[in-house]
Design an enzyme around this catalytic site. Structure first.
Site, PDB file in Angstrom:
ATOM      1  N   HIS A 161       0.818  -1.232   0.000  1.00  0.00           N
ATOM      2  CA  HIS A 161       0.000   0.000   0.000  1.00  0.00           C
ATOM      3  C   HIS A 161       0.843   1.271   0.000  1.00  0.00           C
ATOM      4  O   HIS A 161       0.312   2.366  -0.194  1.00  0.00           O
ATOM      5  CB  HIS A 161      -0.948   0.027   1.210  1.00  0.00           C
ATOM      6  CG  HIS A 161      -1.982  -1.048   1.187  1.00  0.00           C
ATOM      7  ND1 HIS A 161      -2.894  -1.184   0.161  1.00  0.00           N
ATOM      8  CD2 HIS A 161      -2.257  -2.058   2.062  1.00  0.00           C
ATOM      9  CE1 HIS A 161      -3.679  -2.228   0.412  1.00  0.00           C
ATOM     10  NE2 HIS A 161      -3.324  -2.782   1.556  1.00  0.00           N
ATOM     11  N   ASP A 197      -2.453 -10.424  -2.557  1.00  0.00           N
ATOM     12  CA  ASP A 197      -3.051  -9.990  -1.294  1.00  0.00           C
ATOM     13  C   ASP A 197      -4.528  -9.672  -1.549  1.00  0.00           C
ATOM     14  O   ASP A 197      -4.904  -9.271  -2.655  1.00  0.00           O
ATOM     15  CB  ASP A 197      -2.308  -8.738  -0.796  1.00  0.00           C
ATOM     16  CG  ASP A 197      -2.753  -8.290   0.588  1.00  0.00           C
ATOM     17  OD1 ASP A 197      -2.074  -8.635   1.566  1.00  0.00           O
ATOM     18  OD2 ASP A 197      -3.793  -7.587   0.684  1.00  0.00           O
ATOM     19  N   HIS A 199      -6.220  -7.195  -0.581  1.00  0.00           N
ATOM     20  CA  HIS A 199      -6.421  -5.772  -0.863  1.00  0.00           C
ATOM     21  C   HIS A 199      -5.610  -5.349  -2.097  1.00  0.00           C
ATOM     22  O   HIS A 199      -4.525  -5.861  -2.326  1.00  0.00           O
ATOM     23  CB  HIS A 199      -5.971  -4.928   0.332  1.00  0.00           C
ATOM     24  CG  HIS A 199      -6.611  -5.318   1.625  1.00  0.00           C
ATOM     25  ND1 HIS A 199      -6.015  -6.199   2.511  1.00  0.00           N
ATOM     26  CD2 HIS A 199      -7.786  -4.951   2.178  1.00  0.00           C
ATOM     27  CE1 HIS A 199      -6.805  -6.354   3.560  1.00  0.00           C
ATOM     28  NE2 HIS A 199      -7.893  -5.609   3.390  1.00  0.00           N
ATOM     29  N   ASP A 286      -4.527 -12.939   3.311  1.00  0.00           N
ATOM     30  CA  ASP A 286      -5.793 -12.421   3.847  1.00  0.00           C
ATOM     31  C   ASP A 286      -6.978 -12.791   2.955  1.00  0.00           C
ATOM     32  O   ASP A 286      -8.116 -12.409   3.240  1.00  0.00           O
ATOM     33  CB  ASP A 286      -5.733 -10.909   4.139  1.00  0.00           C
ATOM     34  CG  ASP A 286      -4.937 -10.112   3.137  1.00  0.00           C
ATOM     35  OD1 ASP A 286      -4.594 -10.656   2.066  1.00  0.00           O
ATOM     36  OD2 ASP A 286      -4.657  -8.923   3.423  1.00  0.00           O
TER      37      ASP A 286
HETATM   38  N1  Q9C Z   1      -8.098  -0.018  10.167  1.00  0.00           N
HETATM   39  C1  Q9C Z   1      -2.530  -5.289   4.043  1.00  0.00           C
HETATM   40  O1  Q9C Z   1      -3.151  -6.333   3.979  1.00  0.00           O
HETATM   41  N2  Q9C Z   1      -7.483  -1.493   7.429  1.00  0.00           N
HETATM   42  N3  Q9C Z   1      -3.103  -4.160   4.477  1.00  0.00           N
HETATM   43  C2  Q9C Z   1      -8.841  -1.220   7.166  1.00  0.00           C
HETATM   44  C3  Q9C Z   1      -8.867   0.384   9.064  1.00  0.00           C
HETATM   45  C4  Q9C Z   1      -6.638  -1.445   6.299  1.00  0.00           C
HETATM   46  C5  Q9C Z   1      -4.475  -4.137   4.879  1.00  0.00           C
HETATM   47  C6  Q9C Z   1      -9.548  -0.799   8.411  1.00  0.00           C
HETATM   48  C7  Q9C Z   1      -6.305  -2.798   5.762  1.00  0.00           C
HETATM   49  C8  Q9C Z   1      -4.942  -2.779   5.163  1.00  0.00           C
HETATM   50  C9  Q9C Z   1      -1.097  -5.233   3.678  1.00  0.00           C
HETATM   51 ZN    ZN Z   2      -4.187  -7.177   2.508  1.00  0.00          ZN
END
Ligand code: Q9C
Ligand code: ZN
Length: 350
Positions: A161, A197, A199, A286
């Site tokens: 990200h 991933d 996301h 994930d």
């Molecule tokens: N705390 C990766 O899997 N969170 N990042 C959403 C807010 C963000 C995930 C709710 C999720 C990021 C590398």
């Molecule tokens: Zn992720």
């Protein structure tokens, strides 16, 4: 398969994160990496080696210098103002298109300027851990070049990200991009990045969006419905010289292995057609059915299938760890993917 791992990565340990308006325990915990490491040892995946520290100049091949200075010093700058030392820093204001691009002088102005979410706290050890994570990825690239065998960079905090000049999504330095750039700088060859991933890897996409020497292919939850919301639609396919060298495959929430596999095969086919010198796999687990913040439905058994499918990639592979938050199963799911990959590669390549 060798694993690269640095203990320094475990130091980043924010107590909580802002999640849908509430403070909850930080999902991206150091236990994640520890449990993966233990499973690698338990299943004898291969040797575990520590990286040397990446130099600042290599980081500058991916990130802007002002961003690196910010992320390196923002916590100590804040402590110098006399605030408490055990807290985690997070932004609460952001710039929209049309607003001023002047970099604020204040701590919280800078935090907003160089980030895109409020759920990624910065603590006293964040820079050390993020640099160790980037070092792990870069050393993985070096090892792949030297030994010409699959390498697993057990990176944490994750990276996909993070863009050239902003952080978010638990990511500060883009480990996969740093590894890819390292491979390009050392060989002049091309690289494909396959991001699986859950996301969308918005940071990696943005870093290589206008380049044709890096093919970025991502399978992820549809941003209409899932974090990071503002990146990862099918119509994002690169720009300028890079037009056609970004490929996004968004999938609906509830996607299981039978719906996932056709997309995976077309991603791999696109990469094999590109004939890259190397493939960097941004490996997030994930997509697992019991992940606490995600909505795909891959079972632990499906990760063996995933590893076997990935073995049809025709170029040398560097795996770089990204997300996965079901700590009870994270080791099993990661090692299933890697060991199935190793077994299939042995059968079909040599
Ligand atoms: N705390 C990766 O899997 N969170 N990042 C959403 C807010 C963000 C995930 C709710 C999720 C990021 C590398
Ligand atoms: Zn992720």
């Amino acid at each position: 398969m060798k694993t690269v791992f640095s203990e320094i990565q475990l130091l980043h340990r924010p107590p909580h994160e802002l999640h849908q308006g509430q403070f909850v325990p930080y999902f991206e915990s150091p236990e994640r990496a520890k449990l993966i490491l233990e499973e690698i040892q338990h299943q004898s995946l291969g040797e575990i080696v520590a990286p040397d520290t990446i130099d600042f100049s290599s980081l500058k091949h991916v990130h802007s210098e002002d961003y690196l200075n910010f992320i390196q010093s923002i916590y100590t700058d804040w402590i110098k103002t006399g605030e408490q030392s055990d807290l985690a820093l997070a932004p609460y204001v952001w710039r929209q298109p049309g607003m001023s691009e002047i970099v604020p002088a204040s701590i919280f102005g800078k935090l907003g300027y160089y980030s895109f979410d409020a759920g990624t706290p910065i603590t006293k050890d964040t820079w050390s851990a993020a640099r160790a994570s980037a070092s792990t990825a870069a050393f993985g690239a070096k090892l792949l070049l030297k030994e010409k065998q699959t390498v697993f960079a057990l990176c944490r905090p994750p990276g996909h990200h993070a863009a050239a000049n902003y952080y978010g999504g638990y990511c500060f330095l883009n480990n996969a991009a740093i590894a890819a750039q390292q491979l390009i700088d050392a060989t002049g060859d091309t690289v494909a990045i396959l991001d699986i991933d859950y996301h969308h890897g918005n940071g990696t996409q943005s870093i290589f969006y206008c380049r044709r020497d890096v093919l970025f292919v991502s399978i992820h939850a549809d941003p209409l419905d899932a974090y990071p919301y503002f990146s990862g639609h099918r119509n994002e396919c690169g720009d300028a010289d890079g037009r056609g060298f970004t490929m996004n495959i968004p999938l609906a929430r509830g996607t299981g292995w039978s719906e996932y596999v056709p997309s995976l095969r077309s991603a791999i086919e696109a990469i094999n057609h590109f004939r890259p010198g190397f493939v960097v796999v941004s490996l997030g687990v994930d997509s697992f059915e019991d992940d606490p913040i995600s909505e795909f439905k891959l079972s632990s058994n499906d990760f063996f299938e995933l590893g076997a499918e990935l073995a049809t990639l025709k170029s040398p592979v560097l795996f770089v760890m990204e997300g996965g938050y079901a700590v009870g199963e994270i080791g099993k799911n990661v090692v299933a993917t890697l060991s199935a990959f190793a077994n299939q590669s042995n059968r079909f390549r040599q």
